[in-house]
Design a protein around this motif. Structure first.
Motif, PDB file in Angstrom:
ATOM      1  N   GLY A  17     -40.039 -68.189   3.916  1.00  0.00           N
ATOM      2  CA  GLY A  17     -39.367 -68.041   4.897  1.00  0.00           C
ATOM      3  C   GLY A  17     -38.699 -68.197   6.593  1.00  0.00           C
ATOM      4  N   ARG A  18     -37.359 -68.656   6.385  1.00  0.00           N
ATOM      5  CA  ARG A  18     -37.184 -69.214   7.795  1.00  0.00           C
ATOM      6  C   ARG A  18     -36.687 -67.887   8.627  1.00  0.00           C
ATOM      7  N   SER A  19     -36.827 -68.131   9.655  1.00  0.00           N
ATOM      8  CA  SER A  19     -36.970 -66.842  10.625  1.00  0.00           C
ATOM      9  C   SER A  19     -35.647 -66.230  10.849  1.00  0.00           C
ATOM     10  N   GLU A  20     -35.715 -64.851  11.618  1.00  0.00           N
ATOM     11  CA  GLU A  20     -33.836 -64.083  11.303  1.00  0.00           C
ATOM     12  C   GLU A  20     -33.614 -65.087  12.260  1.00  0.00           C
ATOM     13  N   ASP A  21     -33.570 -65.381  13.363  1.00  0.00           N
ATOM     14  CA  ASP A  21     -32.887 -65.632  14.027  1.00  0.00           C
ATOM     15  C   ASP A  21     -32.062 -67.064  13.620  1.00  0.00           C
ATOM     16  N   LEU A  22     -32.833 -67.896  12.793  1.00  0.00           N
ATOM     17  CA  LEU A  22     -31.972 -68.988  12.580  1.00  0.00           C
ATOM     18  C   LEU A  22     -31.266 -68.779  11.108  1.00  0.00           C
ATOM     19  N   ARG A  23     -31.637 -67.811  10.716  1.00  0.00           N
ATOM     20  CA  ARG A  23     -30.934 -67.169   9.231  1.00  0.00           C
ATOM     21  C   ARG A  23     -29.670 -66.970   9.292  1.00  0.00           C
ATOM     22  N   SER A  24     -29.780 -65.738  11.420  1.00  0.00           N
ATOM     23  CA  SER A  24     -28.263 -65.323  11.697  1.00  0.00           C
ATOM     24  C   SER A  24     -27.564 -66.270  12.837  1.00  0.00           C
ATOM     25  N   LEU A  25     -28.358 -67.579  12.797  1.00  0.00           N
ATOM     26  CA  LEU A  25     -26.825 -68.604  13.929  1.00  0.00           C
ATOM     27  C   LEU A  25     -27.055 -68.921  12.699  1.00  0.00           C
ATOM     28  N   ASP A  26     -27.732 -69.166  11.341  1.00  0.00           N
ATOM     29  CA  ASP A  26     -26.836 -69.659   9.852  1.00  0.00           C
ATOM     30  C   ASP A  26     -25.157 -68.725   9.565  1.00  0.00           C
ATOM     31  N   ALA A  27     -25.711 -67.473   9.473  1.00  0.00           N
ATOM     32  CA  ALA A  27     -24.274 -66.776   9.323  1.00  0.00           C
ATOM     33  C   ALA A  27     -22.982 -67.115  10.214  1.00  0.00           C
ATOM     34  N   ALA A  28     -23.916 -67.316  11.263  1.00  0.00           N
ATOM     35  CA  ALA A  28     -22.968 -67.006  12.209  1.00  0.00           C
ATOM     36  C   ALA A  28     -21.780 -68.130  11.814  1.00  0.00           C
ATOM     37  N   LEU A  29     -22.766 -69.207  12.028  1.00  0.00           N
ATOM     38  CA  LEU A  29     -21.430 -71.089  11.919  1.00  0.00           C
ATOM     39  C   LEU A  29     -21.128 -70.678  10.455  1.00  0.00           C
ATOM     40  N   ARG A  30     -21.430 -70.412   9.198  1.00  0.00           N
ATOM     41  CA  ARG A  30     -20.673 -70.587   8.626  1.00  0.00           C
ATOM     42  C   ARG A  30     -19.500 -68.970   8.563  1.00  0.00           C
ATOM     43  N   ALA A  31     -19.577 -68.537   9.232  1.00  0.00           N
ATOM     44  CA  ALA A  31     -18.263 -67.556   9.397  1.00  0.00           C
ATOM     45  C   ALA A  31     -17.391 -68.151  10.479  1.00  0.00           C
ATOM     46  N   VAL A  32     -17.929 -69.097  10.962  1.00  0.00           N
ATOM     47  CA  VAL A  32     -17.042 -70.165  11.646  1.00  0.00           C
ATOM     48  C   VAL A  32     -16.807 -70.864  11.247  1.00  0.00           C
ATOM     49  N   ASP A  33     -16.682 -71.340   9.458  1.00  0.00           N
ATOM     50  CA  ASP A  33     -16.621 -72.282   8.816  1.00  0.00           C
ATOM     51  C   ASP A  33     -17.287 -73.704   8.826  1.00  0.00           C
ATOM     52  N   VAL A  34     -18.637 -73.776   9.009  1.00  0.00           N
ATOM     53  CA  VAL A  34     -19.119 -74.764  10.035  1.00  0.00           C
ATOM     54  C   VAL A  34     -20.172 -74.726   8.535  1.00  0.00           C
ATOM     55  N   HIS A  35     -21.153 -75.220   8.094  1.00  0.00           N
ATOM     56  CA  HIS A  35     -21.567 -75.297   6.858  1.00  0.00           C
ATOM     57  C   HIS A  35     -22.548 -75.504   8.102  1.00  0.00           C
ATOM     58  N   PRO A  36     -23.990 -74.725   7.510  1.00  0.00           N
ATOM     59  CA  PRO A  36     -25.717 -75.335   8.747  1.00  0.00           C
ATOM     60  C   PRO A  36     -25.602 -76.139   8.264  1.00  0.00           C
ATOM     61  N   ALA A  37     -25.903 -76.362   7.173  1.00  0.00           N
ATOM     62  CA  ALA A  37     -26.121 -78.044   7.146  1.00  0.00           C
ATOM     63  C   ALA A  37     -25.498 -79.325   7.843  1.00  0.00           C
ATOM     64  N   LEU A  38     -24.942 -79.376   8.442  1.00  0.00           N
ATOM     65  CA  LEU A  38     -24.245 -80.261   9.414  1.00  0.00           C
ATOM     66  C   LEU A  38     -24.533 -79.641  10.435  1.00  0.00           C
ATOM     67  N   CYS A  39     -25.622 -78.859  10.768  1.00  0.00           N
ATOM     68  CA  CYS A  39     -26.042 -79.211  12.157  1.00  0.00           C
ATOM     69  C   CYS A  39     -27.849 -78.953  11.924  1.00  0.00           C
ATOM     70  N   PRO A  40     -28.485 -79.591  12.269  1.00  0.00           N
ATOM     71  CA  PRO A  40     -29.957 -79.876  12.305  1.00  0.00           C
ATOM     72  C   PRO A  40     -30.535 -79.042  12.383  1.00  0.00           C
ATOM     73  N   ASP A  41     -31.496 -79.061  11.975  1.00  0.00           N
ATOM     74  CA  ASP A  41     -32.637 -77.894  12.461  1.00  0.00           C
ATOM     75  C   ASP A  41     -33.263 -77.718  13.261  1.00  0.00           C
ATOM     76  N   GLY A  42     -33.097 -79.031  14.458  1.00  0.00           N
ATOM     77  CA  GLY A  42     -34.048 -79.027  15.737  1.00  0.00           C
ATOM     78  C   GLY A  42     -32.657 -79.001  16.256  1.00  0.00           C
ATOM     79  N   ALA A  43     -31.682 -78.602  16.538  1.00  0.00           N
ATOM     80  CA  ALA A  43     -30.302 -78.604  16.841  1.00  0.00           C
ATOM     81  C   ALA A  43     -30.462 -76.770  17.193  1.00  0.00           C
TER      82      ALA A  43
END
Length: 135
Positions: free
Chosen positions: A15-41
């Motif tokens: 699985g993805r690490s907790e920090d990346l999952r937390s960032l994905d969740a935070a992006l979703r919370a502001v209505d930005v789908h995490p897939a819009l942000c490349p994994d490198g960023a």
């Protein structure tokens, strides 16, 4: 405490690490789908966050403010405002203005990442007169 590395996962097995999952969740919370942000960023963002907490991992409450500013930069004031309201837009714009006055700040690094990764909204670039040119 040793700094943990972030992980994107592998073939759905690890699985993805907790920090990346937390960032994905935070992006979703502001209505930005995490897939819009490349994994490198996203990896760069979590590594910048870890630099702010050199003796441990960033706490869970550190992720929402990061997503708010980066999300604003990505989608611009109109879409960000529709999803989060005018107060959130005003707060993000205040942070961006302060970041321009403090180029070594964490927020400035986030804005610079969005700019250099070409993830920043043209409206944000125009509104704040941003440029990727070396000075």
């Amino acid at each position: 405490m040793a700094r943990r590395n972030s992980s994107l996962g592998f073939l759905g097995r690890f699985g993805r690490s907790e920090d990346l999952r937390s960032l994905d969740a935070a992006l979703r919370a502001v209505d930005v789908h995490p897939a819009l942000c490349p994994d490198g960023a996203k990896l760069t963002i979590v590594n910048l966050m870890k630099d702010q907490w050199p003796h441990g991992e960033p706490p869970p409450e550190a992720y929402p403010p990061v997503a708010e500013l980066f999300g604003y930069c990505m989608v611009g004031p109109d879409l960000f405002g529709e999803a989060n309201g005018p107060d959130a837009v005003a707060a993000a714009e205040r942070r961006l203005e302060m970041a321009l006055d403090r180029p070594e700040s964490f927020d400035a690094q986030l804005v610079l990442l969005a700019l250099h990764a070409r993830l920043i909204s043209p409206k944000v670039v125009d509104r704040f007169g941003l440029s990727a040119e070396e000075g």
